[in-house]
Enzyme design. Structure first.
Site, PDB file in Angstrom:
ATOM      1  N   GLU A  23       0.809  -1.223   0.000  1.00 37.23           N
ATOM      2  CA  GLU A  23       0.000   0.000   0.000  1.00 37.23           C
ATOM      3  C   GLU A  23       0.843   1.275   0.000  1.00 37.23           C
ATOM      4  O   GLU A  23       0.393   2.318  -0.455  1.00 37.23           O
ATOM      5  CB  GLU A  23      -0.967   0.003   1.192  1.00 37.23           C
ATOM      6  CG  GLU A  23      -2.237  -0.796   0.951  1.00 37.23           C
ATOM      7  CD  GLU A  23      -3.045  -0.275  -0.251  1.00 37.23           C
ATOM      8  OE1 GLU A  23      -3.219   0.949  -0.376  1.00 37.23           O
ATOM      9  OE2 GLU A  23      -3.489  -1.100  -1.070  1.00 37.23           O
ATOM     10  N   HIS A  25       3.695   1.753  -1.726  1.00 33.92           N
ATOM     11  CA  HIS A  25       3.952   2.010  -3.145  1.00 33.92           C
ATOM     12  C   HIS A  25       2.681   2.511  -3.843  1.00 33.92           C
ATOM     13  O   HIS A  25       2.717   3.446  -4.630  1.00 33.92           O
ATOM     14  CB  HIS A  25       4.376   0.720  -3.858  1.00 33.92           C
ATOM     15  CG  HIS A  25       5.661   0.118  -3.377  1.00 33.92           C
ATOM     16  ND1 HIS A  25       5.708  -1.097  -2.731  1.00 33.92           N
ATOM     17  CD2 HIS A  25       6.944   0.547  -3.451  1.00 33.92           C
ATOM     18  CE1 HIS A  25       6.956  -1.391  -2.451  1.00 33.92           C
ATOM     19  NE2 HIS A  25       7.737  -0.418  -2.860  1.00 33.92           N
ATOM     20  N   GLN A  49      22.724  -0.890  -5.886  1.00 30.20           N
ATOM     21  CA  GLN A  49      22.491  -0.246  -4.591  1.00 30.20           C
ATOM     22  C   GLN A  49      22.553  -1.232  -3.421  1.00 30.20           C
ATOM     23  O   GLN A  49      22.300  -0.857  -2.277  1.00 30.20           O
ATOM     24  CB  GLN A  49      21.181   0.535  -4.601  1.00 30.20           C
ATOM     25  CG  GLN A  49      19.932  -0.310  -4.611  1.00 30.20           C
ATOM     26  CD  GLN A  49      18.700   0.545  -4.840  1.00 30.20           C
ATOM     27  OE1 GLN A  49      18.497   1.108  -5.903  1.00 30.20           O
ATOM     28  NE2 GLN A  49      17.846   0.664  -3.822  1.00 30.20           N
TER      29      GLN A  49
HETATM   30  P1  AMP Z   1      11.256   0.515  -2.840  1.00 37.72           P
HETATM   31  O1  AMP Z   1      10.469  -0.434  -3.683  1.00 37.72           O
HETATM   32  O2  AMP Z   1      11.491   0.050  -1.448  1.00 37.72           O
HETATM   33  O3  AMP Z   1      12.512   0.984  -3.535  1.00 37.72           O
HETATM   34  O4  AMP Z   1      10.349   1.816  -2.674  1.00 37.72           O
HETATM   35  C1  AMP Z   1       9.894   2.526  -3.802  1.00 37.72           C
HETATM   36  C2  AMP Z   1       9.309   3.860  -3.351  1.00 37.72           C
HETATM   37  O5  AMP Z   1       8.219   3.627  -2.467  1.00 37.72           O
HETATM   38  C3  AMP Z   1      10.317   4.716  -2.571  1.00 37.72           C
HETATM   39  O6  AMP Z   1      10.144   6.082  -2.946  1.00 37.72           O
HETATM   40  C4  AMP Z   1       9.910   4.490  -1.144  1.00 37.72           C
HETATM   41  O7  AMP Z   1      10.244   5.566  -0.293  1.00 37.72           O
HETATM   42  C5  AMP Z   1       8.407   4.360  -1.285  1.00 37.72           C
HETATM   43  N1  AMP Z   1       7.858   3.641  -0.119  1.00 37.72           N
HETATM   44  C6  AMP Z   1       8.211   2.418   0.328  1.00 37.72           C
HETATM   45  N2  AMP Z   1       7.519   2.107   1.439  1.00 37.72           N
HETATM   46  C7  AMP Z   1       6.714   3.171   1.706  1.00 37.72           C
HETATM   47  C8  AMP Z   1       5.759   3.465   2.727  1.00 37.72           C
HETATM   48  N3  AMP Z   1       5.494   2.615   3.717  1.00 37.72           N
HETATM   49  N4  AMP Z   1       5.129   4.665   2.678  1.00 37.72           N
HETATM   50  C9  AMP Z   1       5.395   5.543   1.687  1.00 37.72           C
HETATM   51  N5  AMP Z   1       6.280   5.319   0.699  1.00 37.72           N
HETATM   52  C10 AMP Z   1       6.931   4.148   0.703  1.00 37.72           C
END
Ligand code: AMP
Length: 269
Positions: A23, A25, A49
């Site tokens: 949720e 994402h 990364q």
């Molecule tokens: P990731 O797939 O972990 O690289 O995250 C992709 C994007 O989703 C990044 O900009 C994260 O900061 C954002 N994101 C991940 N988890 C959350 C969350 N719980 N609330 C808001 N944004 C999130």
């Protein structure tokens, strides 16, 4: 990807992800869909990364489910490059943001932000969006990307989005699936501790050490929780604050449960 974009005029929003969507994402995706004519999401588990010994190989993946969720959101295009396409033989260019990328995650995970900024630049070059959506959950990443966009005169608006949490306060993360039932039950202590510090700040506490100490004292007794760092830093450059807080600050932490690193943060002031 670029051919698709060139064939779709009008505003485009872009949400870069590593997949295994939740949720958090989808909140970014929905916001992009509201604010732009087109929305593009990328799914790329970026090897650059991850450090040696980190969880690149076992990072959770479920492309079929991700694509179904994105279809339900009404996303226009999903970009799924392969590592070989992103970093072909002979690849040798990186983006290295300096000061704001050095402390916290930059020091705990050497090379991590160089991998992030390099891939984000490449993704933005491919998608050419008007806006790109990033979660405040990765607070330092957001600041590092904002710095890169300003410093390199990139024609994209970075849109920060609020952290989405489970009902018990745990920040949503693809890595939460690594937690055992006991660890999952204990994990909400992170946000409880951050909230206690934020309340103390609101009640007038301005001593940085007292606030870091308050968070540490609440988390320390939790079985299985190993505090990696608790930071109270200047909100812009992320310089650690010693003494009295006089400007907006970021209170952030990493706590490990076994192999799993959980990040969380709140903004003060
Ligand atoms: P990731 O797939 O972990 O690289 O995250 C992709 C994007 O989703 C990044 O900009 C994260 O900061 C954002 N994101 C991940 N988890 C959350 C969350 N719980 N609330 C808001 N944004 C999130």
């Amino acid at each position: 990807m670029r051919a698709w974009r060139r064939g779709h005029s009008g505003s485009a929003g872009f949400v870069p992800t590593m997949g295994y969507l939740h949720e958090g994402h989808l909140a970014l995706v929905r916001r992009s869909c509201e604010e732009n004519l087109h929305t593009v999401v990328s799914i790329f588990v970026n090897p650059a990364q991850f450090g040696p010994g980190e969880d690149f190989e076992r990072y959770p993946r479920d492309e079929v489910r991700d694509l179904e969720l994105l279809r339900e959101c009404g996303v226009d295009a999903v970009y799924l490059p392969s590592a070989a396409e992103m970093y072909p033989h002979g690849y040798q260019t990186v983006v290295d943001v300096q000061r704001v990328a050095r402390p916290l995650e930059g020091s705990a995970r050497p090379g991590h932000f160089r991998g992030v900024t390099t891939v984000v630049l490449k993704l933005l070059n491919a998608v050419e969006p008007d806006r790109a959506y990033f979660g405040r959950k990765d607070a330092q990443q957001l600041r590092v990307v904002q710095r890169m966009v300003r410093d390199l005169d990139m024609a994209v608006e970075v849109v920060p989005c609020e952290i989405v949490r489970e009902p018990d306060g745990l920040a949503m993360s693809s890595r939460n699936v690594y937690l055992s039932p006991e660890q999952r039950a204990a994990a909400p202590v992170l946000y409880r501790a951050l909230c206690a510090a934020r309340e103390s700040y609101s009640a007038g506490e301005r001593d940085a050490n007292a606030l870091r100490g308050l968070v540490g004292d609440l988390i320390y007794p939790t079985p299985g929780a190993e505090i990696e760092y608790i930071s109270l830093a200047d909100d812009r450059e992320l310089d650690e604050i010693e003494g009295v807080i006089t400007r907006p600050a970021l209170l952030s932490l990493v706590v490990r449960f076994g192999q799993t690193r959980l990040l969380d943060n709140v903004e003060l002031g």
